[in-house]
Every structure is written in C-alpha cells, then in structure tokens.
Motif scaffolding. Sequence first.
Motif, short mmCIF file in Angstrom:
data_model
loop_
_atom_site.label_atom_id
_atom_site.label_comp_id
_atom_site.label_asym_id
_atom_site.label_seq_id
_atom_site.Cartn_x
_atom_site.Cartn_y
_atom_site.Cartn_z
N LEU A 153 3.63 10.22 -9.53
CA LEU A 153 2.90 10.55 -10.76
C LEU A 153 2.17 11.90 -10.62
O LEU A 153 2.19 12.72 -11.53
N VAL A 154 1.54 12.09 -9.46
CA VAL A 154 0.84 13.36 -9.21
C VAL A 154 1.84 14.51 -9.25
O VAL A 154 1.58 15.56 -9.84
N ASP B 83 2.09 6.65 -6.72
CA ASP B 83 1.03 7.57 -7.13
C ASP B 83 1.42 9.02 -6.85
O ASP B 83 1.15 9.91 -7.66
N ARG C 103 2.65 1.72 -3.29
CA ARG C 103 1.68 2.19 -4.29
C ARG C 103 1.41 3.69 -4.09
O ARG C 103 1.36 4.47 -5.05
N PHE D 261 2.96 15.32 -12.87
CA PHE D 261 1.87 15.98 -13.60
C PHE D 261 1.69 17.41 -13.10
O PHE D 261 1.52 18.35 -13.89
N VAL E 121 -9.31 12.40 -9.83
CA VAL E 121 -8.08 11.80 -9.29
C VAL E 121 -8.38 10.95 -8.06
O VAL E 121 -7.84 9.85 -7.91
N LEU E 122 -9.28 11.45 -7.20
CA LEU E 122 -9.50 10.77 -5.92
C LEU E 122 -10.21 9.42 -6.04
O LEU E 122 -10.25 8.68 -5.06
N VAL E 123 -10.77 9.11 -7.21
CA VAL E 123 -11.30 7.74 -7.38
C VAL E 123 -10.18 6.80 -7.81
O VAL E 123 -10.38 5.59 -7.93
N ARG E 124 -9.00 7.37 -8.06
CA ARG E 124 -7.87 6.54 -8.52
C ARG E 124 -6.71 6.50 -7.53
O ARG E 124 -5.89 5.59 -7.58
N VAL E 125 -6.64 7.51 -6.70
CA VAL E 125 -5.48 7.67 -5.82
C VAL E 125 -5.96 8.01 -4.42
O VAL E 125 -6.93 8.76 -4.28
N ASP E 126 -5.29 7.48 -3.41
CA ASP E 126 -5.74 7.84 -2.06
C ASP E 126 -5.30 9.28 -1.74
O ASP E 126 -4.38 9.82 -2.36
N ARG E 127 -6.03 9.88 -0.84
CA ARG E 127 -5.85 11.31 -0.59
C ARG E 127 -4.45 11.65 -0.08
O ARG E 127 -3.92 12.71 -0.38
N ARG F 82 0.84 -1.20 0.00
CA ARG F 82 0.00 0.00 0.00
C ARG F 82 0.88 1.26 0.00
O ARG F 82 0.62 2.21 -0.74
#
Lengths: 309, 304
Positions: free
Chosen positions: B16-17, B13, B9, B20, B140-146, B6
């Motif tokens: 990546l954020v 993430d 991951r 971007f 984004v938040l449906v793909r990455v945890d806050r 976790r």
Amino acid sequence: MNSSALRFRDVTRSFGSTRALDGLDMEVPRGSICGFVGPNGAGKTTTMAIATGLLMPDSGIVDILGQGPFDATLHSGRVSLLPQDCRLNPHTSIRNLLIHLARLQGMSRSQARKDCARLLEAVALEERANRSLRTLSHGMKRRLYVAQAFLGNPELVLLDEPMAGLDPQIVVRIRDLMFMHRGSCTLLVSSHVLWELETFCDHMIFLDSGRCVENAPMDVLTDKKCTVRVSFTGQLPLQALQAALPDLELALEAGELQIKAPASWSLSRLNGICLPVLLVNGVEILEVKAGRSLEEAYLDSGKTQETYE
Amino acid sequence: MSPAHRMSRSLHDAFLVCCFDIRESLKSRKAVLLSLIYLGGAMAFAALFVFVLREMAWSVTGTGDSTSGQGAAIPGGSSQFHDILLRLFNNSELADGISQVPPLALLYGWLAFTFVPFLAILASASSVSTELASGSCRFVLVRVDRFAWTLGKLAAQALVLAMGIVLGALGVLLVAYAGMPESEIIYSAPWLATMALRAWFFGFAYIGLALGISQVVPSPWASTGLGLLVLIGMSVLAHVLGNDWVQLQTAPVGFWLYQLLPQAHRIDLMLPALPDRLVASTWLLGLGFLYHFMGFLAVRRWDA
C-alpha cells in the motif's frame, strides 16, 4: 478488561540534558474524554509520541489498551494521533490521503471511501475533497488532520492541540465529533484553552515538568458535585449563615461566597437548602455557579502555579 | 499475532505504501523534472550517435541513406571492435559479450550505467528524510510498522527508477526510428530492453543506498547532498580497489570491500553467460537491500 486505555508507570525520557518526562505516572480511564494540560515543555507532546510509538521511553512501563507498549501492527486502526506540528506533501489530494491512511489501518477500499466521506463532512471539507493539500489554509489542514484521527473505529485517540487555529464554527463541529465518540472510544486531548476543555472533558490530567500533578475526574477537580459559589452584592452575614447551615462549610473567597457540602450530598440538595437561607438572610444574589472553573482548579494545583510564576 | 500473520500484514502494508508513494512521486515536480532531463539527455546522445553512424556509413559506402542498413555493422559485431574491447578489458568473455550488443543498445547501456546512479540518488535520497523532517511520517507510523513503511518506499523508488529507465530507452528508440533503418531498430529493441533491465539491477543498489542515507539523515537537502558525496566516494574507492595491484596488496579485505560496491558488479552484467549475469544481479539486489537495511537500523529507533 483493563479499566484504563492508557497507562504510564514511572516513564522517563530525556533529550540530551533536558528531562522531558521525569517518572511520569498516569492513567487515562477507558471511555473518557480526558483533558491533558500543562505549561509549555511539560511533556504533553512527548507523552503522546511515546504512547503512539513515535518516541521510545528511556525507562518505565507504557501500556496501551491493556496490551503493552504501542505496536503498530497490533494497534493499527485502534490507536490514532493528531500530531501537533507536521507538513504533508502539498501535492496529495485530500481524499486520496484519507483513503490511503484508512487502507493502512486495514479498511477495504469501499469502507475507506465511505468513512472518508463521513469524516470530510464532519469537518466541513467535503467540497474540497479532490483538491490538493496546497490549496488548504492552515485551519483547513488542521481539520483534515483531525478527520484522519477518527478514521475507522479507534479505541484510543490522542489529539495534540486539536482546536488550534480553528474558527469558532469548526470548533463546534469538532467538539460534536468528539461527543459522538464519547463512551465508544477514549480521547486524550491536549490544549491550553481550559474553558474549552471544561465543556467536553470528563477527566483531567495536569502535567508539569514531566510529572503528573493531578489526575482526577472533572467534577471532582472542579468541585461541581458538592460546591456552589455565590456572587452577591451588599453585606454578607457570614456568621448568621454559618449558624443556619451547620453541616456546610462556608468561606469568602475572591468576593464570592463558597459553600461546600459533604461529599454524599447532591448539588440539587445543596441548592435547595442553602439558597432559601441566603435569601431569608437578605443576601442579594447575582449569580450561583456550581464548583469552580477548570482554570481555577488548574491554577490552584500548586506546582503548576509555581511554574507560571 | 503470529509471526507469519505479522509478516503478511507487513508485506500488505508495504504494498500500500509503495502504490501511494509511486503516485506521489509521479506528481512531484522533482521526479518529473529528473525524468525529463534523463529522457532529454538520452535522446540528445542518441541523436548525436545516429548522426555519427550515418556519417560513418557515408564515408564507408558513399551513401548516408537511412535505409542503407550499414549502421548495424559499425562498429558492433566487427572483429576490430572485439579486439579493442579485448585490449581494453583484458577479458575475452567480456569482449565477446559486449561485441554482441548492437551499437544503439551499447550507447543506451553506457548512458544508463553512467547516469542511473545519479538519477537514483537525486530522486530517492530524500524520500524518507522529507517525511522525517516534515513530521508527516507520524500519520503513517501509527498505522504501519517502520519496516513495512521503509520497504514500501524502497519498492516505490525502485519502480519509479524502472519507469525512468524504460522512458529513456523509449526515447532512444524514438530518435533511432527517425534516423536509422527499421531492420536495425528491430534488432536493437530487445537489446535495449535487456540493457534497461541490467541498468535497473545496477540502479537498484543505488536506490538502496539512497534510501539507506535517507533514513539516517532526517533532512532532504542534507540526505541528497550526502548521497551524492557517498556516490562520488564510492566511485573513487571502486576505481582504487578495482586495480589488480591494490587488490593484491590489500587481500582479502580489499577484495571483499570491493565486492560491497555496486561498481564491482557492473561489468559482470555485460558477460555473455546468463549465470554470470545472474550472480551479478543477485549481488546488486543484495547490496541494495543491505544499504537499505543499514539505514533501517537507524530509523528503527528514530524519534519520529
């Protein structure tokens, strides 16, 4: 495997003194395209936001794909959402945005590029892929938002008003996109355009005041399996027809003859038996329709009708 | 999913954020405008400074020739300058540390330490709030945890700040190149780099503050405004709590409260001993993460 992709049990959520969800119980069958209907403020958007972890419920149980409540790490790429109202950075390029979102859900760069090209073609935006978002019209942005919801291989896709503001040609494309995913993933589609939902949904949920008032397969809800409605002109010998068709329920409703068969009958059997009888009895048939429209079914669902009134 | 998986991951993430967000920040007019203002300001101050140095060299040696090399000797490294610093700070170590720094790097350090907090707040205080207000975070938040999302944003803003600081240093160097002897520029360049690094550590605390506020106030204008108010409030508080008499009267609460302000560690970044500077840098990094985390506590359960 759990038979429902999304399950809410007694879920409540309030915003101040407003109760958006009031003990919501509902299940979306796995693999279905499920229409999600309700008046404004019924709680549709709140339901979708809770399902995707954007909102927390006050109480109740939420189960996503049989793995408990939404967990971004666990469900990333498996659950996706088309939100209703949102504005993205206008300087972002369309392709970069989609690739970024695809990468976030665990796809490699090459996979992301490939999938992005597929979806841009599906929503007719491939020619604008390198443009920034500010060059897009409202409808084009909506198409982009729809495209992002289908990145990868999602198992549950929640679409909040996907067709709003789209021209008819694009509506057809997006409907095709949904059909392509029929069976392989579960779609929950919120909309106020009931005739449109009727064309592609196989399951319906009606919501009102934060509660589920109807949750049934489309053909059951619209009586399409065992009911026909006959438009006619001239006189209707109702008593003679009822005598000739003793196994069927006949009723005159809004100027149409409604003929209902037992649940075990098929529609073809019903047509085969009743239509010759109608013709023999001199009924001048204008049109024969299976069941009732979704709109009628919706308006007939008592509570919802009250809200509209 | 195991906690280790976790975490890895989440870090992936966040990376990546971050990538971007850096791209997006560099495209935004605000970031470019702020960088240009900072660069222009740094170059203007440097030009003024070079002019003053040359005038001083003229008055001392009778020649204002840019190749005279007198700039390096005035005032950095001189005993008079050391005495002034000693009287100013009442700290011989600090006076030693600052008097070693060549004037050009000292000027740059002063500029950076003064303006970087404002730059950090203006550039970063809206980075999360804009997305909360516009609803774009939902993609984004449906793909990455806050946690990963906000951590990625923190990293991106910290790197954008680093770029701004380096840009400012390059601007100062460019101006110096036009008006100062080459030997002095060669001597000053590593010091400029050191100052830039120190300014970044100092700025990181403010980036954390900006991100923290941005997560609490979901409106870009309000979060930027509040950020500036908090910045000013913290400066005033640091000024008050930094006073020896006040610290004595309010001990130990006043002391620890002071430690929670970035200004308490700014001057330590100028000490000559590396361990002292490392401690100050660690404090500033910790404060940045602390402010950020306090904001995260709000956004963790935020209705997105």
